[in-house]
Design an enzyme around this catalytic site. Structure first.
Site, short mmCIF file in Angstrom:
data_model
loop_
_atom_site.label_atom_id
_atom_site.label_comp_id
_atom_site.label_asym_id
_atom_site.label_seq_id
_atom_site.Cartn_x
_atom_site.Cartn_y
_atom_site.Cartn_z
N ILE A 74 0.87 -1.18 0.00
CA ILE A 74 0.00 0.00 0.00
C ILE A 74 0.91 1.23 0.00
CG2 ILE A 74 -1.79 1.28 1.24
CD1 ILE A 74 -2.58 -1.40 2.56
N HIS A 75 0.86 1.99 -1.07
CA HIS A 75 1.75 3.15 -1.21
C HIS A 75 1.04 4.41 -0.73
CE1 HIS A 75 5.31 5.07 -2.79
NE2 HIS A 75 4.55 5.95 -3.43
N PRO A 76 1.67 5.30 0.03
CA PRO A 76 3.07 5.26 0.46
C PRO A 76 3.16 4.95 1.96
CG PRO A 76 2.29 7.53 0.43
CD PRO A 76 1.09 6.64 0.25
N GLU A 112 4.77 -1.08 3.45
CA GLU A 112 4.99 -1.43 2.04
C GLU A 112 6.43 -1.88 1.80
OE1 GLU A 112 4.78 0.92 -2.27
OE2 GLU A 112 5.11 2.02 -0.40
#
Length: 426
Positions: free
Chosen positions: A400-402, A406
């Site tokens: 899952i950015h940011p 991650e």
């Protein structure tokens, strides 16, 4: 209190994000202490209400065993109650220890139990010990702007991965906490001014040194109060060295109908969630609703120091001991949290490593994470350990950015390669 200290750092960061923060930043201990104490009281009241709702009788009394089926309870007012039962469960936990061989330790020191109930700030504080309790307390005291020193006899965070322990203490030093390494405390004396004069031996110079503090906080471990429980009356076996109760896989003691849970049990993690889980499973077994035993392997935990450290599974040292140096592969990365960028905060201690079996599917043996919200990150990945997670599973997971979490899904550099493990971009 950890959260209160983090908010102080956040206020400083806020200025660089455009927030206009008027005047100097200060911390009011009394306001925070009242809020914390009220929260704890509400938790205690909530537990009592839930017990009543479940038709569980709650007795506020000091209990001790009379025989294998009888417990005597004594209230503060001196009222005695005697109860009999088919099964008895001992889950009394432990209390912080005071050293018995240091003059002035008991008379002039406080413990982690006391720090949360102080009405006034402890001032310049010496924290004695290097466990997670010691470092957590030292961390939030530093965060409140108090002059704080940690006196360490040997190493920090014994039992945890030592590379990660080093990152935690390095960050704390940069954060403002002082460390007195390889020091052995000898005595604590109260001066006419009210200050505490501490004398310790510097293990390197072999010389005695003194320093003055307002408070001395002992964080040298916890001990069970087994002597007051009358265990010898019924033959409940103890470990003579630790004074904890010896238990089997089903939490049974040497007396068939007496069980023990949590910190008072020998060889169990000193963690509240494991005791809660074990208690639920024991209750189901005693009610003959289940045969399931508590699994104490791969219990995740987090050290709530200023730089939080979360871990699940084996340390690198333990993995190497079990599998050999050539039997493990360590993937690692230094990363920079997004929230550190604009705030221009040092991210040198933000680090992740996955300790894996070498070869085959590369089963993950241990995950270690230092950085913001380490508990939240580690809790999620802990589920994977219950499912037999491998390095391939990790690589197949979309990040899952940011987020900081991650970065775990992007690990690709091994320690063995010797390559720079600093994350430089997406």
């Amino acid at each position: 209190m950890h959260q209160a200290a983090l908010l102080g750092t956040a206020i400083k960061d806020a200025k660089k994000y455009g927030w206009q923060v008027p005047g100097p930043i200060g911390h009011d201990w009394e306001t925070m202490a009242k809020a914390v104490q009220n929260h704890v009281r509400s938790l205690n009241w909530g537990h009592r209400v839930q017990l009543q709702d479940k038709k569980v009788k709650y007795l506020n009394a000091k209990g001790s065993l009379v025989n294998e089926h009888t417990v005597k309870g004594l209230t503060k007012a001196g009222k005695e109650t005697v109860l009999t039962a088919k099964n008895i469960v001992i889950a009394t936990g432990g209390r912080p220890k005071y050293p018995t061989n240091i003059p002035g330790a008991l008379e002039h020191g406080i413990t982690s139990d006391d720090i949360f109930w102080l009405k006034e700030a402890p001032g310049k504080t010496l924290v004695v010990g290097a466990s997670y309790v010691a470092l957590e307390c030292a961390g939030f005291l530093t965060g409140f702007g108090l002059d704080t020193t940690v006196l360490v006899r040997s190493i920090a965070l014994r039992g945890f991965d030592q590379q990660m322990a080093g990152l935690v203490t390095d960050y704390m030093k940069a954060y403002g906490t002082k460390f007195a390494w390889k020091h052995v405390l000898k005595r604590v004396d109260k001066l006419p001014t009210g200050e505490l004069q501490v004398t310790w031996t510097n293990s390197q110079s072999k010389e005695d040194e003194t320093e003055k503090y307002d408070s001395v906080l002992w964080a040298v471990g916890r001990a069970p109060e087994t002597k007051a429980l009358g265990l010898d009356m019924v033959g409940v076996r103890l470990n003579k060295e630790t004074e904890k109760i010896v238990v089997g896989n089903d939490d049974s003691t040497s007396v068939p109908n007496i069980y023990a849970l949590g910190d008072i049990s020998e060889g169990r993690p000193e963690l509240t969630p494991t005791a809660i889980k074990a208690g639920k499973l024991l209750a189901r077994r005693l009610a003959e609703h289940s045969n399931q035993l508590m699994n104490y392997d791969n219990v995740a935990t987090t050290v709530f120091t200023p730089m939080e450290y979360g871990c699940v599974g084996l340390s690198e040292e333990e993995a190497e001991r079990r599998h050999g140096k050539d039997g493990i592969e360590v993937y690692h990365a230094f990363y920079k949290p997004l929230e550190y960028t604009v705030a221009e905060r040092d991210a040198n201690q933000c680090y992740i490593k996955a300790v894996c079996e070498r070869g085959g599917e590369q089963k993950i043996l241990g995950l270690h994470f230092t950085g913001p919200n380490a508990g939240e990150v580690t809790q999620g990945f802990a589920l994977g350990f219950q499912c037999g997670a491998t390095f391939s599973h990790l690589m197949e997971t979309v990040g899952i950015h940011p987020t900081c979490a991650e970065e775990l899904t992007k690990l690709h550099i091994t320690k063995r390669s010797g390559l720079d493990a600093t994350v430089t971009g997406c």
